[in-house]
Design a protein around this motif. Structure first.
Motif, PDB file in Angstrom:
ATOM      1  N   TRP A 629      -0.607  -1.257  -3.916  1.00 44.14           N
ATOM      2  CA  TRP A 629      -1.757  -2.052  -3.512  1.00 44.14           C
ATOM      3  C   TRP A 629      -2.101  -1.727  -2.049  1.00 44.14           C
ATOM      4  N   TYR A 630      -3.381  -1.665  -1.774  1.00 42.63           N
ATOM      5  CA  TYR A 630      -3.869  -1.418  -0.424  1.00 42.63           C
ATOM      6  C   TYR A 630      -4.850  -2.527  -0.050  1.00 42.63           C
ATOM      7  N   LYS A 631      -4.776  -2.979   1.195  1.00 42.16           N
ATOM      8  CA  LYS A 631      -5.770  -3.942   1.665  1.00 42.16           C
ATOM      9  C   LYS A 631      -6.224  -3.558   3.068  1.00 42.16           C
ATOM     10  N   ALA A 632      -7.476  -3.894   3.348  1.00 44.46           N
ATOM     11  CA  ALA A 632      -8.034  -3.669   4.685  1.00 44.46           C
ATOM     12  C   ALA A 632      -9.205  -4.620   4.863  1.00 44.46           C
ATOM     13  N   TYR A 633      -9.663  -4.751   6.100  1.00 45.06           N
ATOM     14  CA  TYR A 633     -10.815  -5.601   6.408  1.00 45.06           C
ATOM     15  C   TYR A 633     -11.886  -4.750   7.097  1.00 45.06           C
ATOM     16  N   PHE A 634     -13.146  -5.105   6.847  1.00 45.77           N
ATOM     17  CA  PHE A 634     -14.235  -4.370   7.493  1.00 45.77           C
ATOM     18  C   PHE A 634     -15.424  -5.287   7.701  1.00 45.77           C
ATOM     19  N   ASN A 635     -16.256  -4.942   8.660  1.00 47.77           N
ATOM     20  CA  ASN A 635     -17.503  -5.659   8.904  1.00 47.77           C
ATOM     21  C   ASN A 635     -18.613  -5.045   8.064  1.00 47.77           C
ATOM     22  N   GLY A 653      -7.432   3.264 -10.875  1.00 50.36           N
ATOM     23  CA  GLY A 653      -7.027   1.891 -10.628  1.00 50.36           C
ATOM     24  C   GLY A 653      -8.203   0.942 -10.643  1.00 50.36           C
ATOM     25  N   GLN A 654      -8.131  -0.072  -9.798  1.00 52.84           N
ATOM     26  CA  GLN A 654      -9.176  -1.085  -9.703  1.00 52.84           C
ATOM     27  C   GLN A 654      -9.410  -1.425  -8.239  1.00 52.84           C
ATOM     28  N   VAL A 655     -10.609  -1.962  -7.937  1.00 51.45           N
ATOM     29  CA  VAL A 655     -10.952  -2.266  -6.551  1.00 51.45           C
ATOM     30  C   VAL A 655     -11.726  -3.575  -6.495  1.00 51.45           C
ATOM     31  N   TRP A 656     -11.457  -4.359  -5.442  1.00 55.65           N
ATOM     32  CA  TRP A 656     -12.086  -5.671  -5.262  1.00 55.65           C
ATOM     33  C   TRP A 656     -12.654  -5.786  -3.850  1.00 55.65           C
ATOM     34  N   ILE A 657     -13.735  -6.542  -3.721  1.00 52.32           N
ATOM     35  CA  ILE A 657     -14.306  -6.886  -2.418  1.00 52.32           C
ATOM     36  C   ILE A 657     -14.379  -8.409  -2.329  1.00 52.32           C
ATOM     37  N   ASN A 658     -13.692  -8.988  -1.362  1.00 52.75           N
ATOM     38  CA  ASN A 658     -13.686 -10.447  -1.168  1.00 52.75           C
ATOM     39  C   ASN A 658     -13.387 -11.182  -2.474  1.00 52.75           C
ATOM     40  N   THR A 710     -18.609 -10.352   8.819  1.00 54.32           N
ATOM     41  CA  THR A 710     -17.371  -9.768   9.345  1.00 54.32           C
ATOM     42  C   THR A 710     -16.207 -10.086   8.421  1.00 54.32           C
ATOM     43  N   GLN A 711     -15.107  -9.392   8.624  1.00 54.20           N
ATOM     44  CA  GLN A 711     -13.837  -9.663   7.956  1.00 54.20           C
ATOM     45  C   GLN A 711     -13.961  -9.685   6.428  1.00 54.20           C
ATOM     46  N   ASN A 712     -14.562  -8.636   5.888  1.00 58.44           N
ATOM     47  CA  ASN A 712     -14.615  -8.479   4.433  1.00 58.44           C
ATOM     48  C   ASN A 712     -13.331  -7.825   3.947  1.00 58.44           C
ATOM     49  N   LEU A 713     -12.756  -8.405   2.927  1.00 61.82           N
ATOM     50  CA  LEU A 713     -11.485  -7.931   2.396  1.00 61.82           C
ATOM     51  C   LEU A 713     -11.726  -6.926   1.269  1.00 61.82           C
ATOM     52  N   ILE A 714     -11.169  -5.735   1.406  1.00 57.39           N
ATOM     53  CA  ILE A 714     -11.161  -4.755   0.321  1.00 57.39           C
ATOM     54  C   ILE A 714      -9.726  -4.578  -0.135  1.00 57.39           C
ATOM     55  N   VAL A 715      -9.508  -4.675  -1.448  1.00 58.31           N
ATOM     56  CA  VAL A 715      -8.184  -4.493  -2.040  1.00 58.31           C
ATOM     57  C   VAL A 715      -8.299  -3.429  -3.123  1.00 58.31           C
ATOM     58  N   VAL A 716      -7.384  -2.480  -3.092  1.00 58.15           N
ATOM     59  CA  VAL A 716      -7.349  -1.387  -4.066  1.00 58.15           C
ATOM     60  C   VAL A 716      -5.986  -1.385  -4.730  1.00 58.15           C
TER      61      VAL A 716
END
Length: 735
Positions: A629-635, A653-658, A710-716
């Motif tokens: 699993w990977y996570k990061a934040y971006f504006n 795999g799969q990917v999610w935003i917020n 701001t602070q949008n969460l992306i999870v892969v």
């Protein structure tokens, strides 16, 4: 004269509230708020109409996109918006309904009404549509005694309950045309013709029941059945296909000729090329349909959209459902398809009075050339001049005037004199698509790895033998772990070659772990969904753990008895090269674990992301690490352009935003023979394809409405390994 004026006032827009006007106009002999039909066309509030429609599926876009998509459809010359109703999205568990967000059906229909357009509501509730399980909820499969889409009491009870609920919702909001609303047509069942024959007498009984049930709901508008030559009266049977000019006459001379799916392109599947349909051929098909007496054409799709979450069916259908539609997946106009069809609609509409006033007269103009002429004392005159030769132009004489006809084309003459439109002559330039970088790149990633060794420890299900994946997961996850143990004596590891493991699965993907290490993966495809794996088994003396991670890539969405199709590891699972005989492990005791630990911890959501300890640091050397699993934040990137995630560097795999699921990603490279999209005759799904040798889908749509400043969460979640450092957010432009 006054009555005629009043009639025009009422029929000029379906926004008019007919029930109110009816009280004011009782002394006029005018039929208001009604949809009927004759052999020529639908008759809406007393007027015959040629109608152009476009499919826009509300769950395949976001509510924030709907109004713009609908307006673009209207500006493109459409009269009607068409959508399926997606049962599994609306009733995810028995009796628990969802009509919110992307599933807010009433809101969608009201936006169509607000735009002054009509609606065709295709309730089904089986829809196919390359949608997971054909739109039927998976829980339905486990109703005792059920058999789908046949003369089966449990299925009919469930189907009638849901259909009635949808109809009543529309009635409560006064959304049928008979109530002053936009809905002029409804569909029951979907492409049942072939299945009806397979089911025999039970299929015919079910068909008759479904028609009677639908009509008995008293919507005040006609019902249709597509691809159903024996649709019971008064149901209208309709055509789906690349061409529907052959679809005349109807199964009753009293019914109009309707085309519920004019395919604007085709869907794509992971590992296959991306199909395209030249607009010249599409326009030709529509003009030929109208010249043969067709009066209703629905483009499937007008906007294809995105299979968010795990809604894609197939299996192997891509997350993108772009469909080469006039409005692309991101909501941008695709040229020249959009403008060319707009001009086609304009030319046919200017011929509408003549077309609906008379039957066409056929005139041969040559070996490949012909005319269809509509003329009457009151309706004026319109002509369609066709050249059916694929390669050769032709010059024909019609009513003492000469006309040049390009190959495979139809010229439309609204006055039987002047050419208003030719299907092969395109005036708009081809869209230039750009995926441009934004400031969102080189994200600061943190990682969390699944602990493969602990999977069976947490398992609560043990069975002697292999189980069907869907019966265990009930489609709550794409993933199911099969785990067993094998004891190897030291003597069995010597002198017999390298031990190998063979696994046969009914798909759709398989990752094999032996003693905690990834031994390899295998994948099915759109042609063969079954999976066969053979690889070296890194065994040791003593206890060995064999773990099979079976992965679904969308469930079957059509076919007779598709609810009986199996998926997952059903065997055999055989160990070779250990001792003197092969070991069939299929009947060993297997433990089962549904999903990944990260799914249980809800790592994709802003609330659940803190439930594990993430590792921060360089991703160097981690490119091949599976189940990570990977996570990061971006504006949010500045601007208003549509956005996409570039996943080219990843595997599958799969990917999610917020917390919102973008969908499945898979960088499987397209195989096959690609043909450039230079128009040269008739279209077929195997012609005019792109992206051979490249990932079928590289970019994944990110709706801007899902982002915060701001602070949008992306999870892969990556299954096999990839380079997350190369993931970036792009913006899509078309000029």
């Amino acid at each position: 004269m006054a009555a005629n004026s009043a009639s025009k006032m009422v029929t000029s827009s379906n926004l008019v509230v007919c029930t109110s006007l009816l009280l004011m106009m009782l002394f006029f002999e005018v039929t208001l708020c009604s949809v009927t039909y004759d052999k020529k066309s639908l008759i809406i509030n007393g007027q015959r109409k040629i109608l152009f429609s476009g499919s826009i599926h509300y769950p395949r876009s976001t509510p924030e996109m709907w109004e713009d998509l609908i307006q673009k459809a209207k500006d493109g010359g459409l009269d009607v918006i068409d959508t399926y109703v997606f049962w599994n999205g609306h009733e995810p568990t028995p009796g628990n309904y969802n009509f919110e967000g992307r599933y807010d059906l009433v809101r969608f229909v009201k936006l169509v009404q607000k735009a002054g357009l009509y609606m065709h509501l295709r309730i089904g509730p089986f829809v196919c549509a390359e949608w997971n399980f054909g739109g039927l909820p998976v829980w339905l499969k486990y109703v005792p005694g059920i058999s789908f889409r046949t003369d089966n009491a449990p299925f009919k009870v469930a189907m009638q309950t849901f259909t009635t609920k949808i109809v009543q919702m529309m009635k409560n909001e006064r959304l049928f045309e008979s109530q002053g609303g936009p809905i002029i047509l409804s569909q029951i069942e979907n492409e049942y013709g072939a299945e009806s024959h397979d089911f025999g007498a039970a299929g015919h009984a079910y068909l008759t029941w479904a028609a009677k049930m639908a009509v008995g709901l008293n919507t005040g508008v006609p019902w249709v059945m597509c691809k159903q030559d024996d649709a019971p009266d008064p149901i209208i049977n309709t055509c789906n296909g690349f061409y529907c000019d052959y679809f005349s006459p109807n199964n009753r001379e009293t019914k109009p000729t309707l085309w519920t799916e004019a395919w604007t392109g085709w869907f794509s599947d992971f590992g296959g090329p991306v199909p395209h349909r030249p607009v010249q051929d599409l326009a030709f098909a529509v003009a030929r349909f109208v010249q043969k007496g067709g009066s209703f054409t629905n483009y499937y799709m007008y906007h294809g959209g995105t299979n968010f979450g795990r809604t894609a069916g197939g299996p192997f259908i891509t997350t993108s459902y772009d469909y080469d539609a006039p409005i692309d997946e991101y909501g941008l106009l695709r040229q020249p398809k959009y403008d060319h069809l707009k001009e086609l609609h304009k030319a046919i509409k200017s011929s509408e009075r003549a077309i609906l006033s008379a039957d066409p007269e056929f005139i041969s103009l040559g070996t490949y050339e012909q005319a269809h002429v509509f003329s009457s004392r009151t309706g004026g005159c319109a002509a369609f001049l066709a050249n059916y030769h694929i390669n050769g132009s032709a010059t024909v004489t019609f009513r003492k005037k000469r006309y040049n006809l390009p190959p495979w084309s139809i010229s439309i003459l609204p006055d039987c004199k002047n050419v208003a439109f030719n299907t092969a002559l395109v005036g708009s330039k081809t869209s230039l698509i750009n995926m441009l970088p934004t400031n969102v790149n080189r994200l600061r990633w943190q990682t969390f790895s699944e602990d493969v060794s602990s999977v069976d420890i947490e398992s609560k299900m043990i069975n002697s033998g292999l189980l069907d994946q869907l019966s265990v997961t009930r489609d709550t996850s794409d993933y199911l772990w099969y785990t067993t143990s094998v004891v190897i004596n030291p003597s069995e590891l010597h002198g017999n070659g390298v031990p190998t493991l063979t696994v046969n699965s009914e798909g759709h993907a398989l990752h094999v772990f032996i003693n905690g290490g990834l031994a390899g993966s295998a994948y099915g495809n759109e042609e063969t969904r079954s999976v066969s794996f053979t690889g070296n088994a890194n065994l040791q003396a003593g206890m060995n753990k064999i773990q099979l991670l079976s992965v679904a890539i969308g469930l079957q969405n059509n076919g007779p008895h598709f609810e009986l199709w199996k998926t997952g590891v059903l065997g055999p699972v055989v160990l070779h090269g250990v001792g003197h005989v092969s070991r069939d492990l299929s009947h060993y005791k297997w433990s089962y674990q549904v999903g990944m630990k990260g799914e249980y911890r809800n790592l994709a959501s802003p609330m659940g992301v803190s439930s594990v300890d993430w590792t921060e640091g360089s991703l160097s050397g981690q490119q091949h690490r599976p189940l990570t699993w990977y996570k990061a934040y971006f504006n949010a990137p500045q601007g208003v352009e549509p956005l996409a995630i570039d996943m080219k560097s990843m595997g599958k795999g799969q990917v999610w935003i917020n917390g919102q699921s973008i969908g499945r990603y898979w960088t499987a490279h397209a195989k096959g023979s690609c043909t450039p999209c230079n128009y040269a005759g008739t279209f077929r799904p195997t012609k005019c394809q792109t992206r051979c040798g490249e990932p079928t889908q590289r970019w994944y749509h990110v709706p801007r409405s899902w982002l915060k400043p701001t602070q949008n969460l992306i999870v892969v979640f990556e299954e096999t390994g990839g380079d997350a450092s190369m993931i970036s957010v792009m913006k899509r432009t078309i000029r």
